[in-house]
Design a protein around this motif. Structure first.
Motif, PDB file in Angstrom:
ATOM      1  N   UNK A  88     -10.527  88.664 -57.752  1.00  0.00           N
ATOM      2  CA  UNK A  88      -9.582  87.584 -58.074  1.00  0.00           C
ATOM      3  C   UNK A  88      -9.913  86.131 -59.150  1.00  0.00           C
ATOM      4  N   UNK A  89     -10.258  86.119 -59.285  1.00  0.00           N
ATOM      5  CA  UNK A  89     -10.805  84.695 -60.224  1.00  0.00           C
ATOM      6  C   UNK A  89     -10.378  85.620 -61.145  1.00  0.00           C
ATOM      7  N   UNK A  90     -11.099  87.463 -61.522  1.00  0.00           N
ATOM      8  CA  UNK A  90     -10.365  87.943 -62.783  1.00  0.00           C
ATOM      9  C   UNK A  90      -9.053  87.959 -63.431  1.00  0.00           C
ATOM     10  N   UNK A  91      -9.536  88.461 -62.134  1.00  0.00           N
ATOM     11  CA  UNK A  91      -7.361  88.794 -62.275  1.00  0.00           C
ATOM     12  C   UNK A  91      -6.649  87.193 -62.503  1.00  0.00           C
ATOM     13  N   UNK A  92      -6.756  86.131 -62.612  1.00  0.00           N
ATOM     14  CA  UNK A  92      -6.585  84.886 -62.559  1.00  0.00           C
ATOM     15  C   UNK A  92      -6.212  84.587 -64.038  1.00  0.00           C
ATOM     16  N   UNK A  93      -7.373  85.079 -64.647  1.00  0.00           N
ATOM     17  CA  UNK A  93      -7.767  84.919 -65.980  1.00  0.00           C
ATOM     18  C   UNK A  93      -9.000  84.422 -66.345  1.00  0.00           C
ATOM     19  N   UNK A  94      -9.686  84.673 -65.791  1.00  0.00           N
ATOM     20  CA  UNK A  94     -11.454  83.875 -65.809  1.00  0.00           C
ATOM     21  C   UNK A  94     -12.505  84.986 -66.388  1.00  0.00           C
ATOM     22  N   UNK A  95     -13.331  84.664 -67.022  1.00  0.00           N
ATOM     23  CA  UNK A  95     -14.024  85.689 -67.957  1.00  0.00           C
ATOM     24  C   UNK A  95     -14.771  85.971 -66.391  1.00  0.00           C
ATOM     25  N   UNK A  96     -16.136  87.221 -66.887  1.00  0.00           N
ATOM     26  CA  UNK A  96     -17.122  87.707 -65.501  1.00  0.00           C
ATOM     27  C   UNK A  96     -17.595  86.206 -65.747  1.00  0.00           C
ATOM     28  N   UNK A  97     -18.038  85.210 -67.189  1.00  0.00           N
ATOM     29  CA  UNK A  97     -18.729  84.519 -66.641  1.00  0.00           C
ATOM     30  C   UNK A  97     -18.862  83.223 -65.948  1.00  0.00           C
ATOM     31  N   UNK A 146     -16.165  83.706 -64.055  1.00  0.00           N
ATOM     32  CA  UNK A 146     -15.629  83.046 -62.302  1.00  0.00           C
ATOM     33  C   UNK A 146     -17.113  83.257 -61.641  1.00  0.00           C
ATOM     34  N   UNK A 147     -17.889  83.668 -62.187  1.00  0.00           N
ATOM     35  CA  UNK A 147     -20.112  83.450 -61.578  1.00  0.00           C
ATOM     36  C   UNK A 147     -19.968  82.725 -61.595  1.00  0.00           C
ATOM     37  N   UNK A 148     -20.262  81.573 -62.650  1.00  0.00           N
ATOM     38  CA  UNK A 148     -20.687  80.110 -62.594  1.00  0.00           C
ATOM     39  C   UNK A 148     -19.542  79.723 -61.000  1.00  0.00           C
ATOM     40  N   UNK A 149     -18.291  79.951 -61.513  1.00  0.00           N
ATOM     41  CA  UNK A 149     -17.841  78.943 -60.578  1.00  0.00           C
ATOM     42  C   UNK A 149     -18.202  79.652 -59.035  1.00  0.00           C
ATOM     43  N   UNK A 150     -18.378  80.396 -58.854  1.00  0.00           N
ATOM     44  CA  UNK A 150     -18.807  81.193 -57.677  1.00  0.00           C
ATOM     45  C   UNK A 150     -20.016  80.628 -57.249  1.00  0.00           C
ATOM     46  N   UNK A 151     -20.570  80.851 -57.936  1.00  0.00           N
ATOM     47  CA  UNK A 151     -22.265  79.994 -57.936  1.00  0.00           C
ATOM     48  C   UNK A 151     -22.108  78.620 -57.573  1.00  0.00           C
ATOM     49  N   UNK A 152     -21.377  77.888 -58.524  1.00  0.00           N
ATOM     50  CA  UNK A 152     -21.166  76.164 -58.536  1.00  0.00           C
ATOM     51  C   UNK A 152     -20.291  76.117 -56.786  1.00  0.00           C
ATOM     52  N   UNK A 153     -19.235  76.820 -56.276  1.00  0.00           N
ATOM     53  CA  UNK A 153     -19.109  76.707 -54.920  1.00  0.00           C
ATOM     54  C   UNK A 153     -19.972  77.286 -53.780  1.00  0.00           C
ATOM     55  N   UNK A 154     -20.651  78.102 -53.584  1.00  0.00           N
ATOM     56  CA  UNK A 154     -22.090  78.013 -52.732  1.00  0.00           C
ATOM     57  C   UNK A 154     -23.154  77.934 -53.421  1.00  0.00           C
ATOM     58  N   UNK A 162     -15.310  99.262 -73.023  1.00  0.00           N
ATOM     59  CA  UNK A 162     -14.499  97.939 -73.738  1.00  0.00           C
ATOM     60  C   UNK A 162     -13.403  98.308 -72.377  1.00  0.00           C
ATOM     61  N   UNK A 163     -13.747  98.871 -70.853  1.00  0.00           N
ATOM     62  CA  UNK A 163     -12.402  98.424 -70.157  1.00  0.00           C
ATOM     63  C   UNK A 163     -11.744  96.998 -69.594  1.00  0.00           C
ATOM     64  N   UNK A 164     -10.701  97.202 -68.782  1.00  0.00           N
ATOM     65  CA  UNK A 164     -10.760  95.663 -68.214  1.00  0.00           C
ATOM     66  C   UNK A 164     -11.607  95.774 -67.496  1.00  0.00           C
ATOM     67  N   UNK A 165     -11.849  94.075 -67.323  1.00  0.00           N
ATOM     68  CA  UNK A 165     -13.379  93.815 -66.380  1.00  0.00           C
ATOM     69  C   UNK A 165     -12.727  93.478 -64.977  1.00  0.00           C
TER      70      UNK A 165
END
Length: 304
Positions: free
Chosen positions: A162-171, A173-181, A234-237
């Motif tokens: 969901x975060x990647x489809x919203x425009x965030x990169x993988x790193x 999005x991962x930082x946002x999840x780890x900060x929330x949980x 190089x596929x879409x993450x």
């Protein structure tokens, strides 16, 4: 000669200063990564990371990741064997086994003989239970980590996609999840170590593969393989994460359906052991009681 010695001393001093500066930068990077990932980077370069050997690997996957874990496991096994042997010797020496078996033999029928045989086998059972108690503890810890990881993996994948489809990169999005949980559950802990490795400058593919090796689950290995392939070609993450999230969701649904289909078979044992005797007793009990009273009265009348 003096000039050559001076040049050699200057070159050696420059090399030492360069090495010292490199170690200083590495130490500062470790400090920054440890601060950013909640201290997870402290275990990145420890000797217990990705151990070699079947026993060390088994303990590592169960969550026992200190270098002295194999030695402590052997010590606990030796202590369990000694404790079980002492308990079995005391049971036999004090005559406890003989008294228990003699008491069971007074029970009529084959049940008394079966319980008496179990009483005679009691010392062996106690010895085996004490000897293999550390193995049971490690297996229980591994099952708990697997259960918690399989429970958290679909949620993490849904959030990442969901975060990647919203425009965030993988790193990001991962930082946002780890900060929330802010939790110490196993999969989030492994993700923090993965984040710390990325902050230290390791290649992303290398970090992905180390994550799969640390978790040790087929589901995570398949997920990491897909992410590594997407990273290399190089596929879409975002598309890869969404596809993997759907696959994990379908696997979880199939697992739940399989467990629900085995529920009637599992209900047979408690139904036969617990419910049916109570039903028979409540329905046939009064009839049996009246038949016993009638038989007793007839016997008493016959004697009179």
């Amino acid at each position: 000669m003096a000039l050559l010695g001076l040049l050699f001393a200057l070159a050696l001093s420059a090399a030492m200063l360069y090495q010292a500066s490199a170690w200083t930068l590495r130490y500062r990077s470790l400090q920054r990564a440890g601060w950013a990932s909640g201290g997870a980077a402290q275990a990145l370069f420890s000797p217990s990371a990705l151990p070699v050997g079947a026993l060390a690997r088994w303990l590592y996957l169960a969550g026992y990741r200190k270098p002295q874990a194999p030695a402590l496991f052997f010590l606990s096994m030796a202590a369990g064997i000694g404790l079980g042997g002492a308990a079995a010797f005391l049971m036999v020496k004090t005559g406890m086994v003989a008294r228990m078996a003699q008491g069971f033999f007074y029970i009529p029928g084959a049940a008394g003989e079966a319980l008496g045989a179990i009483a005679y086998a009691g010392p062996v059972i106690i010895f085996l239970w004490c000897a293999f108690a550390p193995v049971s503890v490690i297996r229980a810890a591994r099952r708990r980590r697997v259960r918690e990881t399989e429970r958290d993996l679909p949620l993490v994948m849904e959030l990442l996609s969901s975060l990647a489809e919203g425009g965030l990169s993988f790193d990001a999005a991962l930082a946002r999840i780890l900060a929330a949980y802010r939790t110490d559950r196993p999969f989030f802990h492994e993700l923090r170590i993965f984040q710390g490795e990325l902050l230290l400058g390791f290649p992303r593919v290398h970090c992905f593969r180390r994550l799969a090796d640390r978790v040790g689950l087929p589901t995570v290995s398949i997920l990491i393989s897909a992410l590594v392939q997407a990273e290399q070609v190089g596929a879409g993450m975002a598309e890869t994460l969404r596809h993997q999230a759907e696959e994990i969701r379908n696997q979880r649904r199939e697992r739940v359906l399989l467990l629900s289909q085995t529920l009637p078979v599992k209900m047979v044992f408690p139904l036969v052991i617990c419910f049916l005797p109570g039903i028979f007793l409540s329905t046939l009990g009064p009839i049996i009681f009246q038949a016993i009273n009638l038989l007793k009265n007839s016997v008493i009348r016959g004697l009179n």
